[in-house]
Design an enzyme around this catalytic site. Sequence first.
Site, PDB file in Angstrom:
ATOM      1  N   GLN A 160       0.790  -1.297  -0.139  1.00  0.00           N
ATOM      2  CA  GLN A 160      -0.159   0.036  -0.043  1.00  0.00           C
ATOM      3  C   GLN A 160       0.998   1.174  -0.018  1.00  0.00           C
ATOM      4  O   GLN A 160       0.404   2.251  -0.516  1.00  0.00           O
ATOM      5  CB  GLN A 160      -0.902  -0.073   1.335  1.00  0.00           C
ATOM      6  CG  GLN A 160      -2.224  -1.265   1.081  1.00  0.00           C
ATOM      7  CD  GLN A 160      -2.742  -1.208   2.560  1.00  0.00           C
ATOM      8  OE1 GLN A 160      -2.261  -1.739   3.602  1.00  0.00           O
ATOM      9  NE2 GLN A 160      -3.891  -0.424   2.589  1.00  0.00           N
TER      10      GLN A 160
ATOM     11  N   ASP B 237      10.034  -0.559  13.114  1.00  0.00           N
ATOM     12  CA  ASP B 237      10.073  -1.926  13.218  1.00  0.00           C
ATOM     13  C   ASP B 237       9.813  -2.425  11.562  1.00  0.00           C
ATOM     14  O   ASP B 237       9.079  -2.009  10.809  1.00  0.00           O
ATOM     15  CB  ASP B 237       8.645  -2.420  13.855  1.00  0.00           C
ATOM     16  CG  ASP B 237       8.785  -3.791  13.991  1.00  0.00           C
ATOM     17  OD1 ASP B 237       9.750  -4.590  14.710  1.00  0.00           O
ATOM     18  OD2 ASP B 237       7.951  -4.579  13.422  1.00  0.00           O
TER      19      ASP B 237
ATOM     20  N   TYR C 257       8.836  -9.285   5.444  1.00  0.00           N
ATOM     21  CA  TYR C 257       7.893  -8.422   4.996  1.00  0.00           C
ATOM     22  C   TYR C 257       8.152  -7.900   3.479  1.00  0.00           C
ATOM     23  O   TYR C 257       8.813  -7.286   3.193  1.00  0.00           O
ATOM     24  CB  TYR C 257       7.786  -6.838   5.963  1.00  0.00           C
ATOM     25  CG  TYR C 257       7.385  -7.143   7.416  1.00  0.00           C
ATOM     26  CD1 TYR C 257       6.998  -8.333   7.792  1.00  0.00           C
ATOM     27  CD2 TYR C 257       7.577  -6.247   8.370  1.00  0.00           C
ATOM     28  CE1 TYR C 257       6.705  -8.590   9.043  1.00  0.00           C
ATOM     29  CE2 TYR C 257       7.426  -6.201   9.765  1.00  0.00           C
ATOM     30  CZ  TYR C 257       6.718  -7.417   9.991  1.00  0.00           C
ATOM     31  OH  TYR C 257       6.527  -7.613  11.239  1.00  0.00           O
TER      32      TYR C 257
END
Length: 324
Positions: A27, A49, A54
Amino acid sequence: MQYRRLGTSGLQLSALSFGAWVTFGAQVGRSLARQLIAYAHERGVNFFDNAETYNNGEAERLMGDVLADLRLPRDSYCVSSKVMFGAVEHPLPTQRGLSRKHVVEACHQALERLRVDYLDLYLCHRPDPDTPIVETVAAMDMLVRQGKVLYWGTSEWSAAQIRQAHQAARLNHLTAPTMEQPQYNLLHRDRVEREYAPLYEEFGMGTTIWSPLASGLLSGKYLDGVPHDSRLAQSNYAWLRDNLLGQGDAMVKVRALSPIAERLGVSLAQLSLAWCLKNPRVSTVILGASKREQLEENFKALEVVGKLDADLMEAISAAVGQGA
């Protein structure tokens, strides 16, 4: 901004921090990431973080590029990575897990992607049943002694596993874990409040909590369906949508919290974040955002914490069906 010690360590983290999970590289692109990190840092956030898994390393690469582009003083912020799942689509056995090999190589890869010389926090993203805990502790200790990691910890380990890590560190004169990164919110309380309860005094553990808004449920934005621009609308997070929205009683609890927020004159998200911050065992609350407006709203939770007296805390617990 308020700052809290990471457990009994000397490191002080901003009470609200900013994480890359789900959003960075999906996004959130480079321009928006730059705006969000710059705004968070200006507001006093000193912890960002991240994790190897990810978006298969893209979130770390994006964050590293932005931190370098902003030229923020390295001593003004802390950055983390997490190791376990790997950073490729179909990892080989040596590209995932908590073996000495992967823990060390993943650290080096994270340093390169984040464009830093050391990780302030390095966490074992989940327990690895195929690796002895003492091997993982030894690998983390080696990285600490080399100056590549300052503090290491765990994420979603059981209290028994965390205790084993501390025992291994004590018996072998190794660096013990400093923190746990658990999910903690009004819909997910037991592990932090009950299972980990003995660890705070026994080992001085800190907590860097994730999903304080239960992936957006506690913001109230899913009460009338799934907005097209939300994380739960993304096809690659269908598993998360089904898991969260499949909990029938969760939405009932969110609706029960709404009148309390209205009575205080705050948003449901601000109430939920302030509730997390009320727990003295929480070192920092990791925020996720895909819009600057979300961060602006969430930062106001700091002003709500002092309004949560004993009666309100009891009312909140009653709304979600748990004793205070």
